[in-house]
Design an enzyme around this catalytic site. Structure first.
Site, PDB file in Angstrom:
ATOM      1  N   ASP A 207       2.155  -9.186   9.288  1.00 40.05           N
ATOM      2  CA  ASP A 207       0.694  -9.297   9.201  1.00 40.05           C
ATOM      3  C   ASP A 207       0.325 -10.778   9.196  1.00 40.05           C
ATOM      4  OD1 ASP A 207      -0.029  -6.419   8.822  1.00 40.05           O
ATOM      5  OD2 ASP A 207       1.290  -6.666   7.105  1.00 40.05           O
TER       6      ASP A 207
ATOM      7  N   SER B 277       7.023  -0.403  10.257  1.00 34.96           N
ATOM      8  CA  SER B 277       5.650  -0.219   9.800  1.00 34.96           C
ATOM      9  C   SER B 277       5.500   1.166   9.203  1.00 34.96           C
ATOM     10  CB  SER B 277       4.664  -0.383  10.967  1.00 34.96           C
ATOM     11  OG  SER B 277       3.358   0.030  10.590  1.00 34.96           O
TER      12      SER B 277
ATOM     13  N   GLN C  68     -10.594  -2.351   2.277  1.00 38.53           N
ATOM     14  CA  GLN C  68     -10.123  -2.970   3.512  1.00 38.53           C
ATOM     15  C   GLN C  68     -10.043  -1.997   4.681  1.00 38.53           C
ATOM     16  OE1 GLN C  68      -6.407  -4.146   1.397  1.00 38.53           O
ATOM     17  NE2 GLN C  68      -5.369  -3.655   3.314  1.00 38.53           N
TER      18      GLN C  68
ATOM     19  N   HIS D  82       9.282   1.187   3.262  1.00 36.45           N
ATOM     20  CA  HIS D  82      10.438   1.245   4.155  1.00 36.45           C
ATOM     21  C   HIS D  82      11.294   0.008   3.892  1.00 36.45           C
ATOM     22  CE1 HIS D  82       8.140  -1.704   6.440  1.00 36.45           C
ATOM     23  NE2 HIS D  82       7.158  -0.822   6.603  1.00 36.45           N
TER      24      HIS D  82
ATOM     25  N   GLY E 191      11.546  -2.720   5.369  1.00 34.00           N
ATOM     26  CA  GLY E 191      10.816  -3.985   5.455  1.00 34.00           C
ATOM     27  C   GLY E 191      10.278  -4.394   4.092  1.00 34.00           C
ATOM     28  N   HIS E 192       9.727  -3.436   3.364  1.00 31.96           N
ATOM     29  CA  HIS E 192       9.243  -3.720   2.014  1.00 31.96           C
ATOM     30  C   HIS E 192      10.398  -4.107   1.094  1.00 31.96           C
ATOM     31  CE1 HIS E 192       5.969  -0.941   3.481  1.00 31.96           C
ATOM     32  NE2 HIS E 192       5.243  -1.925   2.996  1.00 31.96           N
TER      33      HIS E 192
ATOM     34  N   MET F 276       0.829  -1.203   0.000  1.00 34.29           N
ATOM     35  CA  MET F 276       0.000   0.000   0.000  1.00 34.29           C
ATOM     36  C   MET F 276       0.867   1.257   0.000  1.00 34.29           C
ATOM     37  SD  MET F 276      -3.525  -0.714   2.043  1.00 34.29           S
ATOM     38  CE  MET F 276      -2.879  -0.482   3.681  1.00 34.29           C
TER      39      MET F 276
ATOM     40  N   GLN G 282      -3.146 -11.970   7.919  1.00 38.82           N
ATOM     41  CA  GLN G 282      -3.210 -11.734   6.481  1.00 38.82           C
ATOM     42  C   GLN G 282      -2.451 -12.829   5.740  1.00 38.82           C
ATOM     43  OE1 GLN G 282      -2.724  -7.752   4.286  1.00 38.82           O
ATOM     44  NE2 GLN G 282      -0.657  -8.564   4.226  1.00 38.82           N
TER      45      GLN G 282
END
Length: 284
Positions: A150, A185, A61, A34, A36-37, A30, A153
């Site tokens: 997540d 996050s 969502q 950062h 993490g992505h 989305m 998810q």
């Protein structure tokens, strides 16, 4: 790197790549990216020849009282970050491109989708599955990558991929953390300076719970102890703190034997945070 908004254009380019024998890796996001992505991008690059990253803030969502309008949108910065990290395609579609027939729910998450995150955010997982299904239909990847932060998810999407996209490999990327232990996050940027220590303490409680459970402590006693501690010492408003069976995504009791997962959702100030930690074995 090519920035693409049209599903048709993306599919044509990917068809050319496939004709050349290249495999396609996909990282749906989305945005507000950062490191993490980027770790998920790295996993896709290890597995496939070409990587597609999507950025789409999915209205289906978000509930009516949630932060859809406030969710950070940083497309220019995201584009620079992805280009610097060797991504071939950034897919940033409009709502009309994703939902040409209107924003209707087409996928249902079932019973698991109504618990924990689903109980706190009714309809969230139906909306999430609907957009993931649509994106998968557009990209048709050989591998798709999701982050384990997540947890629910991941559990639900893995079932969708197994049922509808059986030729696609599902890759789960480990959670990246700040030095303090706080999980990376997109929402962390909204934490005030004085709230960061409270947010960071949540991970420390999860770590203590993991140690206690692996040492043989009773699940019910550990949950009770840390529920009280998080709500008082960490000044967080807990939505849930649970120990679940990772195969079923259901709470375990004191009789449980084997692997487990600690999951938590809490609000620190106005920022809602989720996290989880794997437990090797309870009463093993």
């Amino acid at each position: 790197m090519k920035l693409i908004q049209s599903a048709t254009e993306l599919q044509k380019l990917l068809d050319i790549d496939r004709a050349e024998g290249k495999t396609i890796g996909f990282v749906p996001t989305m945005g507000a990216l950062h490191q993490g992505h980027i770790s998920l991008v790295r996993l896709a690059q290890k597995s496939c020849d070409v990587v597609v990253v999507s950025i789409y803030v999915n209205p289906l969502q978000f509930g009516p009282e949630e932060d859809f309008e406030k969710y950070p949108r940083t497309l220019n910065q995201d584009q620079e970050l992805l280009e610097a990290n060797g991504v071939q395609y950034l897919f940033a579609p409009t709502v009309e491109e994703i939902y040409p027939n209107g924003t209707e729910i087409t996928q249902r998450a079932g019973v698991v989708g109504s618990t924990f995150e689903g109980a706190s955010r009714p309809g969230h997982f139906d909306g999430m599955l609907t957009v993931v299904n649509r994106l998968m239909e557009i990209v048709q990847p050989n591998a798709v990558v999701f982050g384990e932060k997540d947890a629910q998810q991941v559990f639900i999407v893995k079932k969708l991929i197994g049922a509808r996209f059986r030729d696609c490999e599902f890759i789960e990327g480990p959670t990246l953390r700040e030095e303090s232990g706080l999980a990376l996050s997109s929402r962390n940027r909204f934490l005030r300076q004085e709230e960061r220590s409270d947010a960071e303490s949540i991970y420390h409680h999860l770590s203590q719970m993991k140690t206690q459970l692996e040492a043989g402590a009773a699940v019910s006693e550990v949950i009770a102890e840390h529920t009280k501690a998080i709500e008082t010492a960490a000044k967080a408003k807990l939505e849930y703190l649970a120990v679940i069976d990772p195969q079923l995504f259901r709470p375990v009791d004191d009789k449980h034997r084997g692997p487990a997962k600690i999951i938590v959702a809490a609000k620190v100030g106005e920022v809602r945070l989720i996290d989880n930690l794997n437990v090797k074995a309870i009463n093993g």
